[in-house]
Design an enzyme around this catalytic site. Sequence first.
Site, PDB file in Angstrom:
ATOM      1  N   ASN A  51      -5.065  25.331 -13.653  1.00 40.56           N
ATOM      2  CA  ASN A  51      -4.305  26.579 -13.772  1.00 40.56           C
ATOM      3  C   ASN A  51      -5.183  27.759 -13.366  1.00 40.56           C
ATOM      4  O   ASN A  51      -6.387  27.593 -13.113  1.00 40.56           O
ATOM      5  CB  ASN A  51      -3.837  26.763 -15.223  1.00 40.56           C
ATOM      6  CG  ASN A  51      -2.847  25.704 -15.619  1.00 40.56           C
ATOM      7  OD1 ASN A  51      -1.924  25.405 -14.873  1.00 40.56           O
ATOM      8  ND2 ASN A  51      -3.044  25.118 -16.797  1.00 40.56           N
ATOM      9  N   HIS A 104       0.791  -1.224   0.000  1.00 38.71           N
ATOM     10  CA  HIS A 104       0.000   0.000   0.000  1.00 38.71           C
ATOM     11  C   HIS A 104       0.828   1.281   0.000  1.00 38.71           C
ATOM     12  O   HIS A 104       0.322   2.343   0.348  1.00 38.71           O
ATOM     13  CB  HIS A 104      -1.002   0.024   1.163  1.00 38.71           C
ATOM     14  CG  HIS A 104      -1.984  -1.100   1.101  1.00 38.71           C
ATOM     15  ND1 HIS A 104      -1.721  -2.338   1.655  1.00 38.71           N
ATOM     16  CD2 HIS A 104      -3.204  -1.184   0.545  1.00 38.71           C
ATOM     17  CE1 HIS A 104      -2.759  -3.125   1.436  1.00 38.71           C
ATOM     18  NE2 HIS A 104      -3.671  -2.457   0.765  1.00 38.71           N
TER      19      HIS A 104
END
Length: 164
Positions: A85, A54
Site C-alpha cells: 500500500n 503450466h
Amino acid sequence: MIASDVTLQDGVVIHHPDLVNLYGCAVGAGTRIGTFVEIQKNAAIGRNCKISSHSFICEGVTLEDGVFVGHGVMFTNDIYPRAVNADGGLQSEADWTVVTTRVKRRASIGSNATILAGVTIGEAAQVGAGAVVTKDVPSFAIVAGVPARIIGRVKDATIETAEA
C-alpha cells in the site's frame, strides 16, 4: 495438491494430481487438466474443457464449456497490481478488488498467451500463441500479436484470414 474445497464434476481427468494446485474452484464434467496447472479460488471451469500444462487460471476467471487453454497460458485479475500500500505495508485481500475475465464457449487460447484482467473472449474465438489480450475479443474472431489484434474470422468449421 487438490484442496478439499474443490468441486470436481463427473469425468474430470487431472494428469498427475500431485503436480497441480487447485483450491476453491469448480471444474465441470469431462474437463481435462494437465500437469503443473494452478486454478485458484472462485475460478469456474466449464464442461469438456482442456487446460494444458503450466497454465495459470486465477481467481475471477470463468471458462465456459468446451474451452481450450494451451500450454503456459496466464490469466491476470488485477489491472494495477501492487505488493504494498502507499504506507509501505503489504497489501491484503481487503486492499484490492478482483477484476473478472470470461472466456466463452468453444474459444481456444494458444500456448503462452497472456489474458489481462477484465476482458471477454467471445464464443469460438481463437487467440494465437504468445498473444497478449488487452481488450475484448469478439465471437468468432482470430487474434494474434502484442497487443492482440484481429487477423481473421472463424466461420463454421473453416478459418477465414484477413488475407482471404
